[in-house]
Scaffold this motif. Structure first.
Motif, PDB file in Angstrom:
ATOM      1  N   PHE A 195       0.847  -1.201   0.000  1.00  0.00           N
ATOM      2  CA  PHE A 195       0.000   0.000   0.000  1.00  0.00           C
ATOM      3  C   PHE A 195       0.881   1.250   0.000  1.00  0.00           C
ATOM      4  CE2 PHE A 195      -2.589   3.344   1.604  1.00  0.00           C
ATOM      5  CZ  PHE A 195      -3.905   3.046   1.299  1.00  0.00           C
TER       6      PHE A 195
ATOM      7  N   VAL B 252       2.877   1.647  -3.318  1.00  0.00           N
ATOM      8  CA  VAL B 252       2.136   2.144  -4.483  1.00  0.00           C
ATOM      9  C   VAL B 252       1.855   3.637  -4.333  1.00  0.00           C
ATOM     10  CG1 VAL B 252      -0.014   1.974  -5.788  1.00  0.00           C
ATOM     11  CG2 VAL B 252       1.132  -0.111  -5.003  1.00  0.00           C
ATOM     12  N   VAL B 253       1.458   4.051  -3.135  1.00  0.00           N
ATOM     13  CA  VAL B 253       1.212   5.487  -2.914  1.00  0.00           C
ATOM     14  C   VAL B 253       2.494   6.283  -3.155  1.00  0.00           C
ATOM     15  CG1 VAL B 253       0.549   7.230  -1.225  1.00  0.00           C
ATOM     16  CG2 VAL B 253      -0.689   5.064  -1.322  1.00  0.00           C
TER      17      VAL B 253
ATOM     18  N   THR C 275      -4.828   9.115   8.297  1.00  0.00           N
ATOM     19  CA  THR C 275      -6.233   8.823   8.586  1.00  0.00           C
ATOM     20  C   THR C 275      -6.781   9.784   9.635  1.00  0.00           C
ATOM     21  OG1 THR C 275      -5.888   6.493   8.054  1.00  0.00           O
ATOM     22  CG2 THR C 275      -7.851   7.038   9.338  1.00  0.00           C
TER      23      THR C 275
ATOM     24  N   LEU D 204     -14.253   5.308  11.202  1.00  0.00           N
ATOM     25  CA  LEU D 204     -13.047   4.957  10.442  1.00  0.00           C
ATOM     26  C   LEU D 204     -12.899   3.454  10.225  1.00  0.00           C
ATOM     27  CD1 LEU D 204     -10.651   7.545  12.103  1.00  0.00           C
ATOM     28  CD2 LEU D 204     -11.836   7.713   9.909  1.00  0.00           C
TER      29      LEU D 204
ATOM     30  N   ALA E 228     -15.648   5.094   6.506  1.00  0.00           N
ATOM     31  CA  ALA E 228     -14.206   4.934   6.286  1.00  0.00           C
ATOM     32  C   ALA E 228     -13.822   5.236   4.841  1.00  0.00           C
ATOM     33  CB  ALA E 228     -13.773   3.517   6.668  1.00  0.00           C
ATOM     34  N   LEU E 229     -14.636   4.771   3.894  1.00  0.00           N
ATOM     35  CA  LEU E 229     -14.301   5.030   2.499  1.00  0.00           C
ATOM     36  C   LEU E 229     -14.530   6.497   2.153  1.00  0.00           C
ATOM     37  CD1 LEU E 229     -15.798   1.821   0.836  1.00  0.00           C
ATOM     38  CD2 LEU E 229     -13.554   2.181   1.875  1.00  0.00           C
TER      39      LEU E 229
ATOM     40  N   GLY F 128     -11.565   8.130   3.068  1.00  0.00           N
ATOM     41  CA  GLY F 128     -10.387   7.548   2.415  1.00  0.00           C
ATOM     42  C   GLY F 128      -9.798   8.380   1.295  1.00  0.00           C
ATOM     43  N   GLY F 129     -10.654   9.028   0.525  1.00  0.00           N
ATOM     44  CA  GLY F 129     -10.138   9.830  -0.580  1.00  0.00           C
ATOM     45  C   GLY F 129      -9.232  10.952  -0.085  1.00  0.00           C
TER      46      GLY F 129
ATOM     47  N   MET G  58      -5.920   9.583   1.199  1.00  0.00           N
ATOM     48  CA  MET G  58      -4.979   9.271   0.123  1.00  0.00           C
ATOM     49  C   MET G  58      -4.338  10.544  -0.417  1.00  0.00           C
ATOM     50  SD  MET G  58      -4.787   5.999  -0.275  1.00  0.00           S
ATOM     51  CE  MET G  58      -4.327   5.524  -1.940  1.00  0.00           C
TER      52      MET G  58
ATOM     53  N   ARG H 208      -0.318  11.186  -0.314  1.00  0.00           N
ATOM     54  CA  ARG H 208       0.504  11.503  -1.490  1.00  0.00           C
ATOM     55  C   ARG H 208       1.185  12.866  -1.340  1.00  0.00           C
ATOM     56  NH1 ARG H 208      -3.607   8.709  -4.788  1.00  0.00           N
ATOM     57  NH2 ARG H 208      -4.786  10.651  -4.776  1.00  0.00           N
TER      58      ARG H 208
END
Lengths: 298, 298, 298
Positions: A28, A31-32, A112, A230, A258-259, A262-263, A266, A270
């Motif tokens: 995870f 990839v980020v 988070t 969360l 949580a989702l 999530g955006g 992320m 990044r």
């Protein structure tokens, strides 16, 4: 042996050194990192305070001062406390200008917690808010409580165990003497209801698949305006909140799942990686990550 | 299963396979490899003569003859003897034209020894020099002694233990029958003074934080013209020399400290990585690395 | 925590996650992945069904739906059965559209078996062929037998142990009820001769350095038209066949050696990696790899 030269004419590739306390470094985080612009990723698993020195020295002593910001360190792994200990050791390796920037985001805890606080800040003046953090003694909960207190909110750190909650409050006060934090035991629905009385914000930061706030208790919290959960794995932490919820109003309460958070998490993750490569002396922990999220939200 | 095809029309990325005998492959070597142009880096830790064969075969059997020079191997790790054994095993895997180029620089020993010898050569005719190598039985010291002998210098291999120094001399003579090397025991300041008598060059290659040549002994060595200390951690190896010294004259002696030699070491290290990708049949050990440094110095 | 966003405006780098069941991930597979266009390679060794979930989740939950095809998984390692178990576990992690494409090529078994079947198909109508697979119970042999049966050939699975051969036949029939597969014991030259009687194709898929079909027996197989040996290490598996043979006629039989098949194997391997990045829901096992090889051969 260190190199004494200055900046090279050609820009050197951005190298991120991923130090993970788990045996296999997180895909995870990898990839980020790639998507955030790390041009080279050196992955290390099983990293501990005892074996990290050489890895940090190799980052510090290979590029000249003018290029040092092109090398950075990410500290991750599923165990947040192990990550904190590792970060502390990494920082000890640095001296004077011989250092590289480092981000701690073990288990995604910093990004988070920052994303949750940012979501709340869209709907509430945190300075005037009373916030209850369920599972406030866990790695994400502790960070959410600490960040909320830093923003001037009155914070209730709620845990099944009163003593643990008080320890977290003490730790926050040690960092921020003016923090308004109180401990709340939530071993029963009645205690949970009491912990929410008068709160305008609740953040549930518990383990996957554990409901901390039943719907029946939530709907009785009359002052509640924002509920953030969360936990993405059913049963979710706050009854009635859906993982996909993103500012969805339910029973008069703005809900995030949580989702839905999530955006933002992320984007912050990044951006934090990108930020590492701007200077060579940054240490990005909870507060710095939140400040970065606030910049992005402007 | 090997591939029979020839060179592909498009050039393939330069892949460096970092084989490290330590559990975590060195970040130092990794960053240098990236900066030297290795487009892809495959990092392996815990590599031993017993588990390396498959890793070498994968390098040999994947690209056609016309592309094999785009794959290379770096052998590193903190233990130089383990690196030497690994290099020997790597070379055994090759046969005929089925091979890739390989560089040994475990613990930076080859590039450091070469940089030290090059520094000396700026100020002395090595052929006419008498050189004393303190800690000449250590990994860097052995290489410095061997390289100096190869350049025609009279070399004294100095060690606290006479027998060890003699074993190193014997090993050098086995490689270079005409080498003028003698063993010197330096268990006391008087012995150290004797080991320096008439020497125009001293290289101190001992462990970090151990003084091998006190200032009072150094200033008595009347013929001494160049002093090179490879220990950057105080107390340094040669009393009075500063780690940053780069051709600094002290008491009539041209002095180099570890950082002063470091810039050249880094240039040689990078150039050696670049060189790997020019042909597929190079083995770069101490002598080849020195020759490369001499090219760079021209 | 998953991200809800869609495709990003800029294409994200192609990331291949190499999951290897051996302690050190294969350099062979890594180099092929690089040459096939994987822009980033994340290498993991010692991967098991018990520790793979987090690695797969990190692949699934980091990029939005529009970019998920830019992340893929390769399952490798020297133990084909371990690779099969790992693939099964990887697939279980996926749900709905949350998945990435995955290729199994542990020990090169899928690409090698596909290349052998493709070589045979150049010279025979497989539907009308009778094929004997020597060492048909090994990882490559099982796949060759299964692929040939899928193409309509009558297949004899030959092994030193009758019971093992029958188990493989049963497994093939369980997948393909109409498969015409029979078991053949080859514990002696006479049994080997009997296993070849009437066969137009023989594929030898045994261990390195073991002759399974002596030249004297081969030359007695009067109907034999194509002989393919997948063992490159002398003594090779089929007496008289040279590793370099690529459609070389010997005693009226078209012969392929391991290296002769290797070029096709490599092309299929690379094409399979490229294919992974076209969609996010592919699972490339033996049949899919063969189909890909057939496309390339057109």
């Amino acid at each position: 042996m260190a190199e004494g030269h200055g900046a090279s004419p050609m820009s050197k590739p951005k190298i991120l050194i991923q130090l993970d306390t788990d045996p296999h470094p997180s895909t995870f985080d990898a990839v980020v990192a790639v998507d955030a612009g790390a041009e080279r990723l050196l992955q290390y698993g099983g990293v501990t305070p005892d074996n990290v020195e050489g890895l940090v020295h190799g980052a510090m002593f290979t590029r000249g001062p003018g290029d040092l910001h092109q090398t950075a360190i990410f500290v991750g792994g599923s165990n947040v406390e192990a990550g904190e200990r590792l970060l502390a050791r990494v920082k000890k390796c640095f001296f004077g200008p011989m250092r590289v920037s480092v981000l701690l985001d073990a288990n995604g805890a910093n990004t988070t917690a920052a994303a949750a606080v940012l979501a709340a800040a869209k709907h509430l003046h945190l300075k005037e808010a009373t916030a209850t953090v369920l599972a406030g003694t866990g790695p994400v909960g502790q960070r959410a409580a600490r960040l909320l207190a830093g923003k001037g909110a009155k914070v209730r750190v709620a845990s099944r165990t009163q003593a643990k909650a008080e320890a977290v409050c003490a730790a926050i006060r040690a960092r921020q003497p003016s923090a308004e934090v109180t401990a709340a035991q939530i071993a029963s629905p009645d205690e949970t209801a009491a912990a929410l009385a008068g709160a305008s914000l609740v953040i549930s930061a518990g383990a996957a698949g554990v409901e901390l706030l039943p719907e029946s208790v939530r709907t009785q919290a009359k002052e509640l305006r924002v509920a953030i959960d969360l936990n993405a794995v059913p049963p979710v932490g706050i009854g009635g909140v859906q993982p996909q919820d993103k500012a969805v109003e339910r029973d008069g309460v703005v809900c995030y799942g949580a989702l839905g958070v999530g955006g933002t998490k992320m984007k912050i993750h990044r951006a934090a990686i990108e930020r590492l490569f701007q200077k060579n002396d940054l240490v990005l922990d909870a507060e710095e990550v939140l400040a970065l999220g606030e910049e992005l939200a402007r």
